[in-house]
Design a protein around this motif. Structure first.
Motif, PDB file in Angstrom:
ATOM      1  N   ASP B   7      -0.792  -7.345  -4.344  1.00 52.70           N
ATOM      2  CA  ASP B   7      -1.088  -5.974  -3.902  1.00 52.70           C
ATOM      3  C   ASP B   7      -0.216  -5.032  -4.719  1.00 52.70           C
ATOM      4  O   ASP B   7       0.954  -5.345  -4.976  1.00 52.70           O
ATOM      5  N   ASP B   8      -0.766  -3.895  -5.129  1.00 52.74           N
ATOM      6  CA  ASP B   8       0.045  -2.935  -5.895  1.00 52.74           C
ATOM      7  C   ASP B   8       1.031  -2.209  -4.980  1.00 52.74           C
ATOM      8  O   ASP B   8       2.038  -1.684  -5.468  1.00 52.74           O
ATOM      9  N   ASP B  52      -5.405  -7.819  -2.740  1.00 51.92           N
ATOM     10  CA  ASP B  52      -5.933  -6.469  -2.589  1.00 51.92           C
ATOM     11  C   ASP B  52      -7.101  -6.301  -3.563  1.00 51.92           C
ATOM     12  O   ASP B  52      -7.306  -7.129  -4.457  1.00 51.92           O
ATOM     13  N   ASN B  54      -8.146  -2.642  -4.749  1.00 50.16           N
ATOM     14  CA  ASN B  54      -7.824  -1.484  -5.599  1.00 50.16           C
ATOM     15  C   ASN B  54      -6.402  -1.589  -6.134  1.00 50.16           C
ATOM     16  O   ASN B  54      -5.444  -1.366  -5.416  1.00 50.16           O
ATOM     17  N   MET B  55      -6.298  -1.944  -7.410  1.00 47.89           N
ATOM     18  CA  MET B  55      -4.974  -2.059  -8.049  1.00 47.89           C
ATOM     19  C   MET B  55      -5.100  -1.582  -9.489  1.00 47.89           C
ATOM     20  O   MET B  55      -6.143  -1.784 -10.110  1.00 47.89           O
TER      21      MET B  55
HETATM   22 MG   LIG Z   1      -4.090  -1.170  -3.555  1.00 44.80          MG
END
Ligand SMILES: [Mg+2]
Lengths: 154, 126
Positions: B7-8, B52, B54-55
Motif C-alpha cells: 500500500d502506498d 492496494d 491506487n498506488m
Molecule cells: Mg493507495
C-alpha cells in the motif's frame, strides 16, 4: 449543488469515520463557501474525473487531525507525530472512494486520484471561477472539521 | 504464513498490519507500490499478498497482472484492499488475477473472513 451529491458525501464521511476511526461525527447544514472559508491546518484533497469531475477535500485543524490519526492507528493523539499527513490523505482517499462508488452506481463513471495533503498555518485554497462548491461541516467532540466538494465544468 | 502488505499509504499498511497481528499473523513484510512488491516477491518467501489498487509507480492491478505472468505464482493467494468498489472494478481486479476483495473502509472481521477465504488450504493459514 445537487442535494443528492451532498447526501452521498456526508454519508461517505460518516461511514469512513465510524469504520476506520471509531468516531461518530455530528453533521451540520452545508455551507456556501463563497461566504465562508474554513480555517484549516491540514487540507487533504483527492480528485475525481470522468462522467463527473471535481475534488473532495478534508479540512481540519492540527488538534482534530492528530485525534483522527490517533484513532485510526490506535495510539494517543499526543503520541502522533509524522503519521498525520499520510493518515489524513488516506481518510480523504476513503471518503472520495466511497463517494465515487455512489456516483458510479448512478451511472457517472469516474476514477479518483492519489491524495495530496497540505499542512501549515498560513495558507488558503482557491479555485477557478468555473467551480461549484459546497462545504459540509461536522462536529467531532469539541473540534470542527469540514468536507468540501468542488465540481468542475459539469 | 508469510504475508506481503502492499500500500502506498503508511497509515493503511499499519492499520492492515495491526489487524493481521491481532489475527495471529506475525511474519509480515511491506512494500509501498507494485514495483517494490515485485522486488520483495523475488527475494522473500510470501504465502499471501494483500495489495492496494491506487498506488503511484505501479498500481495494484499492474502488479497483480505481473505476478500472474510467472508460472510459479499462478496460485499465490492475492487479496485486494481498495476503495474501488464498483462492479466493473471488481470484474477488472478478478480478470487481473485477484482472488478476493476487501472494500475500504473495512472492519477487522471482514479482513479475517476474506483472509480465511483466500488461504483455505494454504499451509499455516489462520
Ligand atoms: Mg493507495
Amino acid at each position: 449543488m445537487k442535494d443528492h451529491l451532498i447526501a452521498h458525501l456526508v454519508a461517505a464521511t460518516h461511514e469512513v469515520f465510524e469504520t476506520m476511526a471509531g468516531t461518530t461525527l455530528r453533521s451540520c447544514p452545508p455551507i456556501e463557501p463563497s461566504a465562508f472559508a474554513p480555517m484549516a491546518n491540514v487540507v487533504a484533497t483527492v480528485g475525481f474525473a470522468g462522467g463527473i469531475s471535481g475534488l473532495v477535500t478534508l479540512y481540519s485543524g492540527f488538534a482534530a487531525a492528530r485525534a483522527i490519526t490517533g484513532a485510526m492507528l490506535g495510539m494517543e493523539a499526543a503520541e502522533v507525530n509524522g503519521e498525520m499527513p499520510d493518515a489524513m490523505g488516506e481518510m480523504a482517499n476513503m471518503i472520495a472512494g466511497l463517494f465515487r462508488s455512489k456516483l458510479v452506481a448512478e451511472g457517472l463513471p469516474c476514477d479518483i486520484s492519489i491524495p495530496t495533503v497540505t499542512v501549515g498555518s498560513d495558507f488558503s485554497t482557491r479555485y477557478g471561477s468555473e467551480v461549484t462548491r459546497v462545504l459540509c461541516p461536522f462536529e467531532m467532540g469539541n473540534e470542527e472539521i469540514f468536507v468540501g466538494l468542488a465540481l468542475t465544468g459539469n | 504464513m508469510h504475508l506481503l502488505v502492499v500500500d502506498d499509504s503508511s497509515t493503511m499498511r499499519r492499520i492492515i498490519i495491526n489487524t493481521l497481528k491481532k489475527l495471529g499473523h506475525n511474519e509480515i513484510i511491506e512494500a509501498s507500490n507494485g514495483r517494490e512488491a515485485i522486488d520483495r516477491l523475488a527475494k522473500d518467501r510470501v504465502d499471501l499478498v494483500i495489495t492496494d489498487w491506487n498506488m503511484p509507480e505501479m498500481s495494484g492491478i499492474e502488479f497483480v497482472r505481473s505476478v500472474r505472468t510467472s508460472r510459479s505464482r499462478e496460485q499465490l493467494p492475492i487479496l485486494m484492499v481498495t476503495t474501488n468498489a464498483a462492479h466493473d472494478d471488481i470484474v477488472a481486479a478478478v480478470e487481473a488475477g485477484v482472488n478476493n476483495y476487501v472494500v475500504k473502509p473495512f472492519t477487522p472481521e471482514t479482513m479475517r473472513e476474506k483472509i480465511q477465504a483466500v488461504t483455505a488450504g494454504v499451509e499455516g493459514g489462520a
